[in-house]
Design an enzyme around this catalytic site. Sequence first.
Site, PDB file in Angstrom:
ATOM      1  N   GLY A  26       0.834  -1.195   0.000  1.00  0.00           N
ATOM      2  CA  GLY A  26       0.000   0.000   0.000  1.00  0.00           C
ATOM      3  C   GLY A  26       0.866   1.241   0.000  1.00  0.00           C
ATOM      4  O   GLY A  26       2.068   1.169   0.294  1.00  0.00           O
ATOM      5  N   GLN A  28       2.665   9.874   2.062  1.00  0.00           N
ATOM      6  CA  GLN A  28       4.043   9.355   2.016  1.00  0.00           C
ATOM      7  C   GLN A  28       4.849   9.918   0.854  1.00  0.00           C
ATOM      8  O   GLN A  28       6.079   9.862   0.868  1.00  0.00           O
ATOM      9  CB  GLN A  28       4.026   7.827   1.934  1.00  0.00           C
ATOM     10  CG  GLN A  28       3.491   7.171   3.195  1.00  0.00           C
ATOM     11  CD  GLN A  28       3.381   5.670   3.029  1.00  0.00           C
ATOM     12  OE1 GLN A  28       2.392   5.182   2.477  1.00  0.00           O
ATOM     13  NE2 GLN A  28       4.390   4.937   3.462  1.00  0.00           N
ATOM     14  N   CYS A  81       6.391  -0.408   7.280  1.00  0.00           N
ATOM     15  CA  CYS A  81       5.953   0.785   6.542  1.00  0.00           C
ATOM     16  C   CYS A  81       7.097   1.251   5.651  1.00  0.00           C
ATOM     17  O   CYS A  81       8.249   1.281   6.083  1.00  0.00           O
ATOM     18  CB  CYS A  81       5.578   1.888   7.535  1.00  0.00           C
ATOM     19  SG  CYS A  81       5.019   3.414   6.746  1.00  0.00           S
ATOM     20  N   LEU A  82       6.759   1.618   4.418  1.00  0.00           N
ATOM     21  CA  LEU A  82       7.783   2.096   3.489  1.00  0.00           C
ATOM     22  C   LEU A  82       8.435   3.383   3.995  1.00  0.00           C
ATOM     23  O   LEU A  82       9.553   3.700   3.602  1.00  0.00           O
ATOM     24  CB  LEU A  82       7.165   2.327   2.099  1.00  0.00           C
ATOM     25  CG  LEU A  82       6.637   1.057   1.407  1.00  0.00           C
ATOM     26  CD1 LEU A  82       5.922   1.424   0.120  1.00  0.00           C
ATOM     27  CD2 LEU A  82       7.764   0.066   1.139  1.00  0.00           C
ATOM     28  N   HIS A 130      -4.002   0.962   8.033  1.00  0.00           N
ATOM     29  CA  HIS A 130      -2.648   1.546   8.046  1.00  0.00           C
ATOM     30  C   HIS A 130      -2.590   2.764   7.101  1.00  0.00           C
ATOM     31  O   HIS A 130      -2.047   3.804   7.462  1.00  0.00           O
ATOM     32  CB  HIS A 130      -1.656   0.448   7.632  1.00  0.00           C
ATOM     33  CG  HIS A 130      -0.230   0.889   7.496  1.00  0.00           C
ATOM     34  ND1 HIS A 130       0.780   0.441   8.330  1.00  0.00           N
ATOM     35  CD2 HIS A 130       0.379   1.706   6.597  1.00  0.00           C
ATOM     36  CE1 HIS A 130       1.924   0.989   7.956  1.00  0.00           C
ATOM     37  NE2 HIS A 130       1.719   1.751   6.907  1.00  0.00           N
ATOM     38  N   GLU A 131      -3.164   2.631   5.913  1.00  0.00           N
ATOM     39  CA  GLU A 131      -3.122   3.733   4.929  1.00  0.00           C
ATOM     40  C   GLU A 131      -3.987   4.911   5.377  1.00  0.00           C
ATOM     41  O   GLU A 131      -3.594   6.067   5.213  1.00  0.00           O
ATOM     42  CB  GLU A 131      -3.575   3.253   3.547  1.00  0.00           C
ATOM     43  CG  GLU A 131      -2.785   2.094   2.946  1.00  0.00           C
ATOM     44  CD  GLU A 131      -1.289   2.251   3.028  1.00  0.00           C
ATOM     45  OE1 GLU A 131      -0.791   3.392   3.059  1.00  0.00           O
ATOM     46  OE2 GLU A 131      -0.597   1.225   3.075  1.00  0.00           O
ATOM     47  N   HIS A 151      -2.198   7.038   7.751  1.00  0.00           N
ATOM     48  CA  HIS A 151      -1.266   7.966   7.094  1.00  0.00           C
ATOM     49  C   HIS A 151      -1.991   9.259   6.699  1.00  0.00           C
ATOM     50  O   HIS A 151      -1.453  10.356   6.878  1.00  0.00           O
ATOM     51  CB  HIS A 151      -0.668   7.350   5.828  1.00  0.00           C
ATOM     52  CG  HIS A 151       0.530   6.472   6.053  1.00  0.00           C
ATOM     53  ND1 HIS A 151       1.685   6.921   6.667  1.00  0.00           N
ATOM     54  CD2 HIS A 151       0.776   5.178   5.719  1.00  0.00           C
ATOM     55  CE1 HIS A 151       2.577   5.937   6.701  1.00  0.00           C
ATOM     56  NE2 HIS A 151       2.049   4.862   6.137  1.00  0.00           N
TER      57      HIS A 151
HETATM   58  O1  GNR Z   1       4.224  -2.700   2.461  1.00  0.00           O
HETATM   59  C1  GNR Z   1       3.625  -2.595   3.532  1.00  0.00           C
HETATM   60  N1  GNR Z   1       3.403  -3.708   4.275  1.00  0.00           N
HETATM   61  C2  GNR Z   1       2.585  -3.754   5.380  1.00  0.00           C
HETATM   62  C3  GNR Z   1       2.644  -4.869   6.202  1.00  0.00           C
HETATM   63  C4  GNR Z   1       1.838  -4.960   7.309  1.00  0.00           C
HETATM   64  C5  GNR Z   1       0.960  -3.946   7.616  1.00  0.00           C
HETATM   65  C6  GNR Z   1       0.898  -2.809   6.815  1.00  0.00           C
HETATM   66  C7  GNR Z   1       1.705  -2.715   5.709  1.00  0.00           C
HETATM   67  S1  GNR Z   1       1.594  -1.305   4.687  1.00  0.00           S
HETATM   68  C8  GNR Z   1       3.208  -1.262   4.007  1.00  0.00           C
HETATM   69  C9  GNR Z   1       3.297  -0.190   2.937  1.00  0.00           C
HETATM   70  C10 GNR Z   1       3.121   1.171   3.557  1.00  0.00           C
HETATM   71  O2  GNR Z   1       3.957   1.706   4.236  1.00  0.00           O
HETATM   72  N2  GNR Z   1       1.978   1.755   3.385  1.00  0.00           N
HETATM   73  O3  GNR Z   1       1.732   2.936   3.947  1.00  0.00           O
HETATM   74 NI    NI Z   2       2.982   2.981   5.710  1.00  0.00          NI
END
Ligand code: GNR
Ligand code: NI
Length: 168
Positions: free
Chosen positions: A46, A51, A92-93, A134-135, A138
Amino acid sequence: MAKLDILRYPDPKLHTVAKPVQAIDTRIRTLVKDMIETMYDANGIGLAATQVNVHERLVVIDVSENRDEPIVLINPTITWMGDERIKGEEGCLSVPGIYDGVERATAIKVRAQDADGNSRELEAEGLLAVCVQHELDHLMGKVFVEYLSPLKRNRIKSKLLKALRDED
Ligand code: GNR
Ligand code: NI
């Protein structure tokens, strides 16, 4: 197509609250394409506009095995959340190399527009439900490390700042 730069924690810009997308125009459609490309290139499931330093309510997600089922959520809102919670390992990236447990709802419903402007409701469970939450965090300026203890968060902050310094 263009690969976009991803902000890294503890960049304060990650705490910006996103505003609604006002019109799904050429700029937004190009952004969607570039975000999908950036997500695939970084091997993420995601990516939120926050980001890539665009503070509008837009996220892209792909939890498919073959990385060929991108989901675009424009102006998403969670319309329903189940009572059940599960703690899973998240990454998270914007927080490279850090993984830790976060508790999330196991099932949610989300209303959002797609890249064509059509509004629809998505029912999500499992990894998709986790990723959507999670997104959407953000977009509210929240990074997953904020669910961890202050001690852990400060260790992560120091580690990532040191990694930044060591790069240049
Ligand atoms: O790539 C991602 N893997 C992930 C693994 C477990 C829970 C959430 C994520 S999201 C993350 C990509 C990202 O940072 N999205 O904002
Ligand atoms: Ni993230």
